[in-house]
Scaffold this motif. Structure first.
Motif, PDB file in Angstrom:
ATOM      1  N   LEU A   1      22.689   8.068  44.887  1.00 12.36           N
ATOM      2  CA  LEU A   1      21.927   7.842  43.654  1.00 12.36           C
ATOM      3  C   LEU A   1      22.852   7.661  42.450  1.00 12.36           C
ATOM      4  CD1 LEU A   1      19.034  10.414  44.225  1.00 12.36           C
ATOM      5  CD2 LEU A   1      18.825   7.921  44.229  1.00 12.36           C
ATOM      6  N   ILE A   2      23.908   8.458  42.396  1.00  9.71           N
ATOM      7  CA  ILE A   2      24.889   8.278  41.312  1.00  9.71           C
ATOM      8  C   ILE A   2      25.510   6.894  41.422  1.00  9.71           C
ATOM      9  CG2 ILE A   2      27.122   9.076  40.428  1.00  9.71           C
ATOM     10  CD1 ILE A   2      26.232  11.936  41.199  1.00  9.71           C
ATOM     11  N   GLY A   3      25.694   6.444  42.671  1.00 10.90           N
ATOM     12  CA  GLY A   3      26.268   5.123  42.894  1.00 10.90           C
ATOM     13  C   GLY A   3      25.388   3.983  42.418  1.00 10.90           C
ATOM     14  N   ILE A   4      24.089   4.216  42.249  1.00 12.08           N
ATOM     15  CA  ILE A   4      23.204   3.157  41.735  1.00 12.08           C
ATOM     16  C   ILE A   4      22.822   3.420  40.275  1.00 12.08           C
ATOM     17  CG2 ILE A   4      22.322   2.560  44.015  1.00 12.08           C
ATOM     18  CD1 ILE A   4      19.785   4.134  43.373  1.00 12.08           C
ATOM     19  N   GLY A   5      23.516   4.386  39.639  1.00 19.26           N
ATOM     20  CA  GLY A   5      23.349   4.573  38.200  1.00 19.26           C
ATOM     21  C   GLY A   5      22.452   5.700  37.759  1.00 19.26           C
ATOM     22  N   ILE A   6      21.987   6.542  38.677  1.00 16.71           N
ATOM     23  CA  ILE A   6      21.143   7.678  38.297  1.00 16.71           C
ATOM     24  C   ILE A   6      22.020   8.906  38.102  1.00 16.71           C
ATOM     25  CG2 ILE A   6      19.314   9.240  39.086  1.00 16.71           C
ATOM     26  CD1 ILE A   6      18.049   6.801  40.484  1.00 16.71           C
ATOM     27  N   GLU A   7      21.940   9.500  36.919  1.00 19.95           N
ATOM     28  CA  GLU A   7      22.842  10.614  36.583  1.00 19.95           C
ATOM     29  C   GLU A   7      22.086  11.853  36.120  1.00 19.95           C
ATOM     30  OE1 GLU A   7      25.186   8.681  33.638  1.00 19.95           O
ATOM     31  OE2 GLU A   7      26.241   7.399  35.106  1.00 19.95           O
ATOM     32  N   GLN A   8      20.762  11.870  36.335  1.00 18.90           N
ATOM     33  CA  GLN A   8      19.957  13.036  35.985  1.00 18.90           C
ATOM     34  C   GLN A   8      19.103  13.430  37.184  1.00 18.90           C
ATOM     35  OE1 GLN A   8      17.998  13.083  32.128  1.00 18.90           O
ATOM     36  NE2 GLN A   8      19.207  11.342  31.438  1.00 18.90           N
ATOM     37  N   PHE A   9      19.108  14.739  37.485  1.00 17.53           N
ATOM     38  CA  PHE A   9      18.412  15.231  38.660  1.00 17.53           C
ATOM     39  C   PHE A   9      17.614  16.488  38.315  1.00 17.53           C
ATOM     40  CE2 PHE A   9      22.203  13.024  40.040  1.00 17.53           C
ATOM     41  CZ  PHE A   9      21.756  12.235  41.089  1.00 17.53           C
TER      42      PHE A   9
ATOM     43  N   ARG B   1      31.488  17.299  41.259  1.00 21.65           N
ATOM     44  CA  ARG B   1      32.843  17.613  40.768  1.00 21.65           C
ATOM     45  C   ARG B   1      33.947  17.092  41.695  1.00 21.65           C
ATOM     46  NH1 ARG B   1      33.390  21.359  36.808  1.00 21.65           N
ATOM     47  NH2 ARG B   1      35.312  22.182  37.729  1.00 21.65           N
ATOM     48  N   SER B   2      33.550  16.628  42.889  1.00 21.70           N
ATOM     49  CA  SER B   2      34.547  16.068  43.807  1.00 21.70           C
ATOM     50  C   SER B   2      34.426  14.548  43.934  1.00 21.70           C
ATOM     51  CB  SER B   2      34.376  16.697  45.198  1.00 21.70           C
ATOM     52  OG  SER B   2      33.100  16.383  45.745  1.00 21.70           O
ATOM     53  N   LEU B   3      33.547  13.946  43.117  1.00 20.02           N
ATOM     54  CA  LEU B   3      33.219  12.523  43.244  1.00 20.02           C
ATOM     55  C   LEU B   3      33.808  11.694  42.109  1.00 20.02           C
ATOM     56  CD1 LEU B   3      31.427  10.269  44.618  1.00 20.02           C
ATOM     57  CD2 LEU B   3      29.630  10.960  43.007  1.00 20.02           C
ATOM     58  N   ASP B   4      34.328  10.519  42.457  1.00 21.54           N
ATOM     59  CA  ASP B   4      34.712   9.508  41.469  1.00 21.54           C
ATOM     60  C   ASP B   4      33.529   8.551  41.362  1.00 21.54           C
ATOM     61  OD1 ASP B   4      35.674   7.004  40.339  1.00 21.54           O
ATOM     62  OD2 ASP B   4      37.694   7.822  40.556  1.00 21.54           O
ATOM     63  N   SER B   5      32.790   8.608  40.255  1.00 25.50           N
ATOM     64  CA  SER B   5      31.559   7.819  40.139  1.00 25.50           C
ATOM     65  C   SER B   5      31.841   6.321  40.133  1.00 25.50           C
ATOM     66  CB  SER B   5      30.794   8.224  38.877  1.00 25.50           C
ATOM     67  OG  SER B   5      31.513   7.843  37.717  1.00 25.50           O
ATOM     68  N   GLY B   6      32.984   5.907  39.570  1.00 19.80           N
ATOM     69  CA  GLY B   6      33.322   4.479  39.543  1.00 19.80           C
ATOM     70  C   GLY B   6      33.489   3.919  40.941  1.00 19.80           C
ATOM     71  N   LYS B   7      34.157   4.679  41.809  1.00 27.30           N
ATOM     72  CA  LYS B   7      34.382   4.215  43.179  1.00 27.30           C
ATOM     73  C   LYS B   7      33.079   4.119  43.971  1.00 27.30           C
ATOM     74  CE  LYS B   7      39.143   5.898  43.632  1.00 27.30           C
ATOM     75  NZ  LYS B   7      40.061   6.836  44.346  1.00 27.30           N
ATOM     76  N   ILE B   8      32.191   5.118  43.805  1.00 21.43           N
ATOM     77  CA  ILE B   8      30.945   5.075  44.583  1.00 21.43           C
ATOM     78  C   ILE B   8      30.027   3.964  44.084  1.00 21.43           C
ATOM     79  CG2 ILE B   8      29.720   6.808  43.187  1.00 21.43           C
ATOM     80  CD1 ILE B   8      29.398   6.153  46.994  1.00 21.43           C
ATOM     81  N   ARG B   9      30.119   3.620  42.803  1.00 17.17           N
ATOM     82  CA  ARG B   9      29.283   2.523  42.301  1.00 17.17           C
ATOM     83  C   ARG B   9      29.719   1.185  42.890  1.00 17.17           C
ATOM     84  NH1 ARG B   9      28.580   4.450  35.961  1.00 17.17           N
ATOM     85  NH2 ARG B   9      27.050   6.092  36.431  1.00 17.17           N
ATOM     86  N   ILE B  10      31.008   1.014  42.971  1.00 15.48           N
ATOM     87  CA  ILE B  10      31.516  -0.227  43.572  1.00 15.48           C
ATOM     88  C   ILE B  10      31.083  -0.314  45.038  1.00 15.48           C
ATOM     89  CG2 ILE B  10      33.619  -1.428  44.299  1.00 15.48           C
ATOM     90  CD1 ILE B  10      34.968  -0.280  41.750  1.00 15.48           C
ATOM     91  N   ARG B  11      31.232   0.818  45.746  1.00 12.81           N
ATOM     92  CA  ARG B  11      30.897   0.825  47.166  1.00 12.81           C
ATOM     93  C   ARG B  11      29.392   0.620  47.392  1.00 12.81           C
ATOM     94  NH1 ARG B  11      31.878  -1.147  51.702  1.00 12.81           N
ATOM     95  NH2 ARG B  11      31.647   0.197  53.543  1.00 12.81           N
ATOM     96  N   MET B  12      28.562   1.214  46.537  1.00  7.71           N
ATOM     97  CA  MET B  12      27.119   1.062  46.701  1.00  7.71           C
ATOM     98  C   MET B  12      26.680  -0.374  46.453  1.00  7.71           C
ATOM     99  SD  MET B  12      25.661   3.728  47.842  1.00  7.71           S
ATOM    100  CE  MET B  12      23.994   3.145  47.624  1.00  7.71           C
TER     101      MET B  12
ATOM    102  N   LEU C   1      24.663  -2.323  49.366  1.00  4.07           N
ATOM    103  CA  LEU C   1      23.287  -2.785  49.148  1.00  4.07           C
ATOM    104  C   LEU C   1      23.182  -4.306  49.181  1.00  4.07           C
ATOM    105  CD1 LEU C   1      21.899  -0.273  46.500  1.00  4.07           C
ATOM    106  CD2 LEU C   1      21.528  -0.323  48.962  1.00  4.07           C
ATOM    107  N   ASP C   2      24.287  -4.998  48.872  1.00 10.65           N
ATOM    108  CA  ASP C   2      24.268  -6.462  48.995  1.00 10.65           C
ATOM    109  C   ASP C   2      24.273  -6.880  50.455  1.00 10.65           C
ATOM    110  OD1 ASP C   2      24.204  -6.764  46.298  1.00 10.65           O
ATOM    111  OD2 ASP C   2      26.349  -7.164  46.055  1.00 10.65           O
TER     112      ASP C   2
END
Length: 755
Positions: free
Chosen positions: A694-702, A717-728, A732-733
């Motif tokens: 979900l963070i990878g698709i831009g959702i940052e509130q839970f 705290r162990s995640l790089d959000s930039g990397k997961i967004r690129i991967r997602m 999804l494509d």
């Protein structure tokens, strides 16, 4: 047939007493009994079937062919008699042959009889036989006749057991000495081990026929007084801090204790000639029989409360007070019970009580709500658990997957203890990060709020480490209440929640009742649709029953005087529904202003996206709202047309399906472009791997369960959000065959804490 159940039963009981006191074999006595009942009830046929070698054998009859006695045998569940025994159910049929379970046995000569009524003969809560009557003319038997049959069945059970005419074995599993793994319904999560302790030794009613009716009535009156004193004391002593809902649960329980209808039925049973113990047991058996025909889970839960009280009354009147709570728990305990009431659970030493295993139980039961507040794991729906385990045997309980292991081998125990130690270590790690900020490795802050529904959830907000309450389910107050909560009661709860939350935000969701959340005190809103979750519920119902919503709006407005009121509307399908709900709230603001009441400093209005259709008109809705919350539980079942409560579909549709993630990415992107905050409120957001996606698709509130706060923060705290967004974006494509496996491997390679 006599005009009253008491008179007819008394006539039969008098004759039964003489038959049992007389000389003769058990067979001759049963032969006389069926003649007696047939005469008293003016019935052409009366028959007794007894359970022998796991078959129901015709043991005595008046009206059927005598040569069928000890010849006609039915299996459990076979024919009308077998159905009564297998299900513990009463049958009352005007035309027996029309029932799908009807089985014709030519040797009995019963083809000329149309009407049929049968009741189970019960001993130690298990059917040991069936008592049945038949008439030539089609007719339904009166309630008084059925009650008379039940009374006779109770007396017969005593005589049958004393004469050792039936199998000693119970229905269900045959107990073994080796390990036994059983699966049930997970009610409260958690893992625990301990020794089996039975909540209460079963009170066996040894004497059913009263010598002095007035003396028995005095015994019952005295027992009622003592029981009510106990319940009053429990209600005062319950320690739940600010948990007003638990007090309401106990008040509902107390309402049953003072119910005049219940005590009247017991008195009527005594009038028929039963002892106090037998009268209570007869009414209890009737309650169980009626529960078989109740589909509403909330009404069933309240019937369980009544059964809990019946057991308590039976122990008092018989002088057998010793539940495991009264005698005390000497060591770590797994409590075993058929069912359990909330007041009885509160009697236990919480230091020793490690888990509860029930034959029955449900997610909405009062006891389940209380156990969750106590932090006691509970597994329910394990049939015959009380007959599969002995006192003091070791039990392992896994409330996370709804399983128990009885008499574990050394290897099973070792594996369980390893998992338990791992779980405790993980909990300790999560405890360490719970109060740390949820910020990704590349500095992106993530809002972690909790879902709540009880006042104590707000009181535990600071210890949970959450940023606030992202979803307060206001319907909980309605579900645990015996009557419709008025505006003042609602306002007291909301005021208490806000005070406990302090400076942290609380988002109130207006009531989501109706459909599968039926309220017994609002029968006119009960939804009989085949798909209640998609029916007349939530905002649809609230807009129709505007007085209900107006009362809630006024309660929220007054409770939030001088503070920010954050409110969201559930189950919105189209923007006009939001418009009507907001207009209703603004009318109540005008009412409060006119009455010179203190108003909220501001009101933020939000919408819940649970119905997929709303996503197609978000461009019309987003300019009107202050925030958007996505309810992933309902949304998923609507997207896949798959009932989330159906176990056959539970694992078929994955939250990490590309269909769901693409849908949520589109919604998130559209909301972000409109400048509207979007939050995921649902179980999906509380799972670390799903939250990473979900963070990878831009959702940052839970907004998640309190227990999930630590694991979610550890992941963030162990995640790089930039990397997961690129991967997602890549995934999804061009979705992989197994999105869950692919994301899990990515998380392990990048050392993201998702396990």
């Amino acid at each position: 047939m006599p005009l009253s159940a008491a008179a007819s039963a008394r006539e039969i009981l008098t004759g039964l007493h003489e038959i049992m006191a007389g000389r003769g074999s058990a067979q001759s006595k049963l032969d006389k009994v069926v003649d007696l009942i047939a005469d008293a009830m003016e019935s052409e046929v009366c028959s007794i079937y007894l359970l022998r070698d796991n078959k129901l054998e015709l043991y005595a009859t008046h009206g059927l062919r005598k040569e069928a006695v000890h010849v006609t045998r039915l299996g459990m569940g076979e024919g009308l008699v077998g159905t009564i025994a297998a299900e513990g159910r009463i049958l009352n049929l005007a035309e027996a042959a029309d029932h799908p379970a009807f089985a014709y046995r030519p040797e009995t000569g019963e083809e000329s009889f149309h009407s049929f009524a049968g009741v189970p003969i019960v001993r130690l809560e298990s059917p040991i036989g069936v008592l049945a009557v038949q008439h030539v003319e089609p007719r339904r038997y009166e309630e008084v006749e059925i009650e008379a049959l039940q009374t006779v069945a109770m007396v017969l059970s005593e005589m049958i057991a004393a004469a050792r005419l039936v199998d000693g074995a119970r229905r269900g599993r045959i107990r073994s000495s080796g390990p036994l793994r059983l699966s049930g319904l997970k009610l409260v999560s958690g893992m625990a081990k301990g020794e089996a302790v039975f909540h209460q030794p079963r009170v066996i009613v040894e004497h059913t026929v009263a010598d002095d009716v007035e003396a028995e009535r005095d015994r019952v009156y005295s027992a009622f007084r003592k029981m009510r004193e106990q319940i009053d004391a429990m209600t005062k002593d319950a320690e739940f801090g600010t948990a007003g809902e638990h007090q309401e649960i106990l008040e509902t329980y107390k309402m049953f204790a003072y119910d005049e209808g219940w005590s009247r039925r017991i008195n009527e049973a005594i009038d028929s000639g039963l002892t106090a113990e037998a009268a209570i047991e007869r009414v209890q058996q009737r309650t169980r029989a009626r529960m078989q025909d109740i589909d509403d889970p909330l009404l069933k839960d309240r019937m369980h409360d009544l059964e809990d009280l019946s057991n308590r009354l039976l122990r008092i009147v018989s002088g057998r007070f010793g539940t495991a709570a009264q005698t005390g728990l000497a060591r770590d305990t797994v409590l075993i019970a058929r069912n359990l009431g909330p007041a009885e659970l509160l009697e236990y030493d919480r230091r020793r009580l490690k888990a509860v295993v029930l034959e029955e139980g449900s997610l909405t039961a009062h006891m389940t709500i209380v156990a969750r507040a106590m932090g006691v794991p509970v597994v329910g729906r394990i049939p015959d658990i009380r007959h599969s385990v002995e006192e003091s045997e070791q039990i392992l309980v896994d409330g996370d997957n709804g399983s128990v292991i009885i008499r574990p081998s050394r290897a099973l125990l070792s594996g369980f203890e390893h998992r338990l130690a791992t779980r405790q270590k993980k909990r300790a790690e999560f405890e360490a990060v719970r109060n740390l900020p949820a910020v990704t490795l590349d500095g992106v802050p993530v809002s972690v709020m909790v879902n709540a529904g009880l006042a104590e959830d707000a009181a535990n907000l600071d210890p949970s480490g959450a940023d606030g309450i992202g979803l307060f389910r206001t319907e909980f107050q309605f579900l645990v209440s015996a009557t419709l909560p008025g505006r003042e009661r609602q306002q007291r709860l909301y005021t208490k929640v806000l005070a406990a939350a302090g400076d942290k935000p609380v988002i109130f969701r207006t009531v989501d009742i109706g459909g599968d959340k039926a309220l017994p005190y609002l029968t006119d809103i009960r939804d009989e649709a085949e798909n209640p979750s998609m029916g007349w519920r939530a905002l649809r119902l609230s807009l129709d029953r505007s007085t209900l919503m107006k009362a809630q709006a006024r309660a929220l407005i007054e409770a939030c005087g001088g503070k920010t009121l954050r409110v969201m509307f559930p189950m919105i399908s189209e923007p006009w529904e939001f418009d009507e709900a907001r207009a209703l709230f603004e009318e109540q603001v005008a009412w409060a202003r006119k009455g010179h009441r203190k108003l909220p400093s501001r009101i933020d209005f939000g919408a819940m996206l649970e119905v997929p259709a709303l996503a197609e008109v978000l461009d019309q809705l987003l300019p009107k709202i202050d925030f958007l919350s996505i309810g992933t539980n309902d949304l998923t079942q609507f997207l896949f047309a798959a009932d989330r409560g159906d176990p056959r579909l539970a694992e078929r549709y994955d939250w990490l399906s590309p269909a769901i993630l693409r849908f949520l990415r589109r919604v998130s992107t559209q909301a972000r472009e409109a400048g509207v905050p979007v939050r995921v409120c649902g179980e999906m957001g509380g799972r670390p791997l799903e939250a990473m996606a979900l963070i990878g698709i831009g959702i940052e509130q839970f907004s998640i369960t309190p227990a999930a706060v630590g694991p979610l923060k550890a992941m963030v705290r162990s995640l790089d959000s930039g990397k997961i967004r690129i991967r997602m974006e890549q995934l999804l494509d061009r979705p992989p065959a197994n999105m869950r496996k692919t994301l899990g491997e990515w998380a392990r390679r990048h050392k993201v804490a998702t396990d």
